[in-house]
Structure formats: structure tokens, C-alpha cells
Design a protein around this motif. Sequence first.
Motif, PDB file in Angstrom:
ATOM      1  N   ALA A   3      33.683 -22.723  13.548  1.00 61.59           N
ATOM      2  CA  ALA A   3      32.709 -22.396  14.580  1.00 61.59           C
ATOM      3  C   ALA A   3      31.680 -21.420  14.021  1.00 61.59           C
ATOM      4  O   ALA A   3      31.906 -20.748  13.018  1.00 61.59           O
ATOM      5  N   GLN A   4      30.553 -21.346  14.690  1.00 59.46           N
ATOM      6  CA  GLN A   4      29.480 -20.473  14.241  1.00 59.46           C
ATOM      7  C   GLN A   4      29.912 -19.014  14.302  1.00 59.46           C
ATOM      8  O   GLN A   4      30.879 -18.659  14.965  1.00 59.46           O
ATOM      9  N   SER A   5      29.186 -18.162  13.607  1.00 59.04           N
ATOM     10  CA  SER A   5      29.527 -16.751  13.520  1.00 59.04           C
ATOM     11  C   SER A   5      29.650 -16.121  14.901  1.00 59.04           C
ATOM     12  O   SER A   5      28.845 -16.366  15.790  1.00 59.04           O
ATOM     13  N   ALA A   6      30.681 -15.311  15.071  1.00 62.68           N
ATOM     14  CA  ALA A   6      30.944 -14.552  16.290  1.00 62.68           C
ATOM     15  C   ALA A   6      31.359 -15.427  17.462  1.00 62.68           C
ATOM     16  O   ALA A   6      31.407 -14.980  18.598  1.00 62.68           O
ATOM     17  N   MET A   7      31.676 -16.703  17.215  1.00 60.83           N
ATOM     18  CA  MET A   7      32.108 -17.585  18.282  1.00 60.83           C
ATOM     19  C   MET A   7      33.637 -17.589  18.366  1.00 60.83           C
ATOM     20  O   MET A   7      34.319 -17.436  17.358  1.00 60.83           O
ATOM     21  N   VAL A  26      34.546 -32.113  19.477  1.00 61.16           N
ATOM     22  CA  VAL A  26      33.874 -31.446  20.590  1.00 61.16           C
ATOM     23  C   VAL A  26      34.748 -30.276  21.017  1.00 61.16           C
ATOM     24  O   VAL A  26      35.956 -30.430  21.167  1.00 61.16           O
ATOM     25  N   TRP A  27      34.148 -29.115  21.217  1.00 54.70           N
ATOM     26  CA  TRP A  27      34.950 -27.946  21.565  1.00 54.70           C
ATOM     27  C   TRP A  27      34.152 -26.977  22.427  1.00 54.70           C
ATOM     28  O   TRP A  27      32.940 -27.111  22.591  1.00 54.70           O
ATOM     29  N   THR A  28      34.881 -26.010  23.001  1.00 52.95           N
ATOM     30  CA  THR A  28      34.244 -24.924  23.747  1.00 52.95           C
ATOM     31  C   THR A  28      34.316 -23.667  22.898  1.00 52.95           C
ATOM     32  O   THR A  28      35.299 -23.422  22.208  1.00 52.95           O
ATOM     33  N   GLN A  29      33.257 -22.878  22.952  1.00 59.75           N
ATOM     34  CA  GLN A  29      33.255 -21.624  22.201  1.00 59.75           C
ATOM     35  C   GLN A  29      32.502 -20.557  22.996  1.00 59.75           C
ATOM     36  O   GLN A  29      31.610 -20.858  23.778  1.00 59.75           O
ATOM     37  N   THR A  30      32.915 -19.310  22.786  1.00 58.21           N
ATOM     38  CA  THR A  30      32.367 -18.189  23.544  1.00 58.21           C
ATOM     39  C   THR A  30      31.521 -17.303  22.637  1.00 58.21           C
ATOM     40  O   THR A  30      32.061 -16.582  21.797  1.00 58.21           O
ATOM     41  N   PRO A  31      30.191 -17.332  22.777  1.00 59.47           N
ATOM     42  CA  PRO A  31      29.345 -16.522  21.907  1.00 59.47           C
ATOM     43  C   PRO A  31      29.288 -15.051  22.281  1.00 59.47           C
ATOM     44  O   PRO A  31      29.002 -14.205  21.441  1.00 59.47           O
ATOM     45  N   ILE A  38      29.422 -25.817  25.126  1.00 59.39           N
ATOM     46  CA  ILE A  38      30.049 -27.082  24.766  1.00 59.39           C
ATOM     47  C   ILE A  38      29.369 -27.538  23.480  1.00 59.39           C
ATOM     48  O   ILE A  38      28.157 -27.759  23.454  1.00 59.39           O
ATOM     49  N   VAL A  39      30.139 -27.648  22.396  1.00 56.82           N
ATOM     50  CA  VAL A  39      29.566 -27.888  21.071  1.00 56.82           C
ATOM     51  C   VAL A  39      30.167 -29.152  20.469  1.00 56.82           C
ATOM     52  O   VAL A  39      31.339 -29.473  20.694  1.00 56.82           O
ATOM     53  N   ALA A  63      29.618 -20.044  32.562  1.00 58.32           N
ATOM     54  CA  ALA A  63      30.767 -19.310  32.040  1.00 58.32           C
ATOM     55  C   ALA A  63      32.056 -20.057  32.357  1.00 58.32           C
ATOM     56  O   ALA A  63      32.096 -20.925  33.214  1.00 58.32           O
ATOM     57  N   ASN A  64      33.113 -19.702  31.634  1.00 63.45           N
ATOM     58  CA  ASN A  64      34.483 -20.152  31.928  1.00 63.45           C
ATOM     59  C   ASN A  64      34.703 -21.649  31.808  1.00 63.45           C
ATOM     60  O   ASN A  64      35.574 -22.204  32.462  1.00 63.45           O
ATOM     61  N   LYS A  65      33.929 -22.329  30.972  1.00 61.59           N
ATOM     62  CA  LYS A  65      34.200 -23.746  30.745  1.00 61.59           C
ATOM     63  C   LYS A  65      35.299 -23.862  29.684  1.00 61.59           C
ATOM     64  O   LYS A  65      35.063 -23.593  28.524  1.00 61.59           O
TER      65      LYS A  65
END
Length: 237
Positions: A3-7, A26-31, A38-39, A63-65
Motif C-alpha cells: 500500500a502507499q506510504s502511511a496507508m 482491490v482493498w481498503t486503506q486508511t490514509p 477503495i483502491v 469513512a469506515n468502509k
Amino acid sequence: LTAQSAMMPYRSTSGYQTTGGSLFQVWTQTPDGTNVDIVAAAGTISGSTITWGTQVILNSAEANKVQVAAEYDPVGNKIWVLWNTSAAEGGIYKLATFTISGTTITQTGSETSFATHTSSSDKGSCRLVWDSTNNQMIALSLAYGYTTFEIAAVTESGGTITVGSVCSTAVSGGFAMDAVWDSVSDRLLATTTDGLGAAFIHSWSESSAVFTADVTSGVIGTGATDWTTSTASMNSS
């Protein structure tokens, strides 16, 4: 695939594009600890090496997906994605589609709401199932707390996603869910758990993209009920 930095990746699903030979994830990530993206990413395989392309954010508004499903449509050569939204947006589920060329992802279907029953925040389950008998994609959501399945065939053309006739079925056990298409009996099958150790099986017949419940609460077994973590043990359904 990183995942991208800080995710902070939370939940993911993956598949294979049989027409073009690419993988997709496909995944969820929190920046930022609150909002959830949704990435998606696509990769090609050479021997034992996977080369991933640029990660594409399909949605970053709520939020909260934490519930996400993705499935390949071999007829339309596209990937469908289904996810839940935040409580601020009513907890409804949303659909999108994208195509793959090598490692390049292009979002094709505009974000469309799915399901009339809402779940609170991150609760509930969702699945996408390819109906190989009728060559159509089926979307399912199970709103935890409502213990209600929402089922419909979905189509996409020219960027517009259309949700077909929705079958709403009240069921026992709405803690977690999984589903498959039975091509022998031409039925949609699903399993659920109730979070208390019991599992259930459900089925729906289909005619012209309209679904009718056959079995809604057939008990198929029980899990561990004599220890405190039985709820967590049934969470993977």
C-alpha cells in the motif's frame, strides 16, 4: 504489492482476468485514520514474478468502509467492485467497475448505490457472484442488524450501472456471509453465521434476472458455543 506510504490496508480481495491474463487486487486503506479509500491495482505474471501497475483510488469520499468485494465479468471483460459506505452516507452499498489492460486500470462504471436496507458504519457483508448460466453479475449485501439479504443482477453500459429488480429476503444469521452460483441447479447459494456459533444456508432460484427465495434459514451446523471467542471464530463464514 504494498500500500502507499502511511496507508493502513484493512480488507482485500483479489482475482484473475482470464481474458487478458492479469491479476487484480482491490482493498481498503486508511490514509489518515478516519477516511477510507477503495483502491485497485493490476499485475502481470512472468514465471514467478508479478509486476504491479499504478494503484488507482476508486473512491475516497467516506469513512469506515471496511467491506469490499470484487469479481471478474468474463463476458464484459470488466471487474465489478462492491463496498459499504460510512454511517454519514446511510451505510448503503455502492458499485463501480473497471477494466484492465496489462497493469493499467481504468474505472469505467460511475459509482452507483445498491441495496435499500442500510447497515451502520462498517457492519454488514457484501459479495459479487458471476452467474455462469445466464452470464450476468449478481450483487448481494447483508446488512448486519437487519439480517436481510438484498440481491439483484447488475449491468454496466457506457459508464452507467443499472441495478435490476432487488430481491429482499429476511434471514436468520446476519453476522457474516459468503455466496456462490450453483450452475447445476441454476441457483444462488449463500451461507451465513449468527455470531453465536450457528451457521445457515440459503438459496434463491432465478428467472429473467428476478430472484425468488427457496431456502432462507436452513441450519447447516453449529460452531463452538462453550467459549467466549465463538463469535470471532465464526466471523469468516
